[in-house]
Design an enzyme around this catalytic site. Structure first.
Site, PDB file in Angstrom:
ATOM      1  N   ARG A 137      69.988  27.584  85.612  1.00 31.56           N
ATOM      2  CA  ARG A 137      69.678  27.771  84.130  1.00 31.56           C
ATOM      3  C   ARG A 137      70.980  28.546  83.546  1.00 31.56           C
ATOM      4  O   ARG A 137      70.871  28.313  82.048  1.00 31.56           O
ATOM      5  CB  ARG A 137      68.285  28.215  83.852  1.00 31.56           C
ATOM      6  CG  ARG A 137      67.240  27.333  84.145  1.00 31.56           C
ATOM      7  CD  ARG A 137      65.755  27.521  83.874  1.00 31.56           C
ATOM      8  NE  ARG A 137      65.583  28.923  83.971  1.00 31.56           N
ATOM      9  CZ  ARG A 137      64.462  29.360  83.279  1.00 31.56           C
ATOM     10  NH1 ARG A 137      63.368  28.363  82.920  1.00 31.56           N
ATOM     11  NH2 ARG A 137      64.274  30.507  83.318  1.00 31.56           N
ATOM     12  N   GLU A 147      60.899  38.610  90.383  1.00 31.27           N
ATOM     13  CA  GLU A 147      59.463  39.022  90.156  1.00 31.27           C
ATOM     14  C   GLU A 147      58.428  38.395  91.053  1.00 31.27           C
ATOM     15  O   GLU A 147      57.432  38.888  91.082  1.00 31.27           O
ATOM     16  CB  GLU A 147      59.258  38.875  88.565  1.00 31.27           C
ATOM     17  CG  GLU A 147      59.475  37.364  88.192  1.00 31.27           C
ATOM     18  CD  GLU A 147      60.853  37.252  87.594  1.00 31.27           C
ATOM     19  OE1 GLU A 147      60.802  36.177  86.784  1.00 31.27           O
ATOM     20  OE2 GLU A 147      61.779  37.552  87.905  1.00 31.27           O
TER      21      GLU A 147
END
Length: 170
Positions: free
Chosen positions: A58, A95
């Site tokens: 991305r 994360e």
């Protein structure tokens, strides 16, 4: 323009407990995407750099058009096994797991000033790994710029004294 209304929250992706910021509605609206790219350019136009680095996948979406429109060099940073030439690598924690990134060994010249552009700055792990790659190559990180920053995750803690900017913040 309220760009945040085009970012969709997806609960429990990629795993339970994560609220994923889905940017595809931004990308599917040409007027919004143009507004975002133009806004990012406006924010970084006075930064001192020659090269824009974008991580797979991305980060490519934002970094490549910025490099094109600003007349700057674009360097892709990829997942293992995707680059064909000699490379350097750095591992980091996400994360929701861990990962490794690679960059061609000759992508950055010694003393070259770069900025790192990505979609979302979350924990700062991906960006910190790219900073490590740039330093290994002898480059200088002028700053980091993201479409969005999840400030509640304190990503800047991993980036020490590096200049950080974002178009939107959560």
């Amino acid at each position: 323009m309220d760009v945040k209304k085009y970012v969709r929250d997806v609960k429990d992706f990629p795993k339970e407990g994560i609220i994923f910021k889905d940017i595809t509605p931004v990308l599917s609206n040409p007027e919004v995407f143009k507004f975002v790219i133009d806004g990012m350019i406006e924010d970084i136009k006075d930064w001192n750099f020659d090269t824009i680095i974008g991580p797979e996948a991305r980060g490519f979406i934002f970094a490549a058009p910025l490099a094109y429109k600003m007349g700057k060099k674009f360097v892709p940073v990829r997942k293992p096994g995707k680059l064909p030439y000699k490379k350097i690598s750095a591992s980091y924690d996400l994360e929701y797991g861990s990962a490794t990134l690679e960059m061609h060994i000759d992508a950055i010249e010694k003393g070259e000033r770069v900025i790192i552009v990505d979609d979302v700055l979350a924990t700062g792990g991906t960006t910190a790994a790219i900073v490590e790659l740039v330093k290994k190559a002898g480059g200088i990180v002028e700053g980091v710029y993201n479409f969005a920053e999840l400030s509640f995750l304190n990503p800047r803690e991993k980036l020490n004294d590096i200049k950080v900017g974002s178009l939107i913040e959560y």
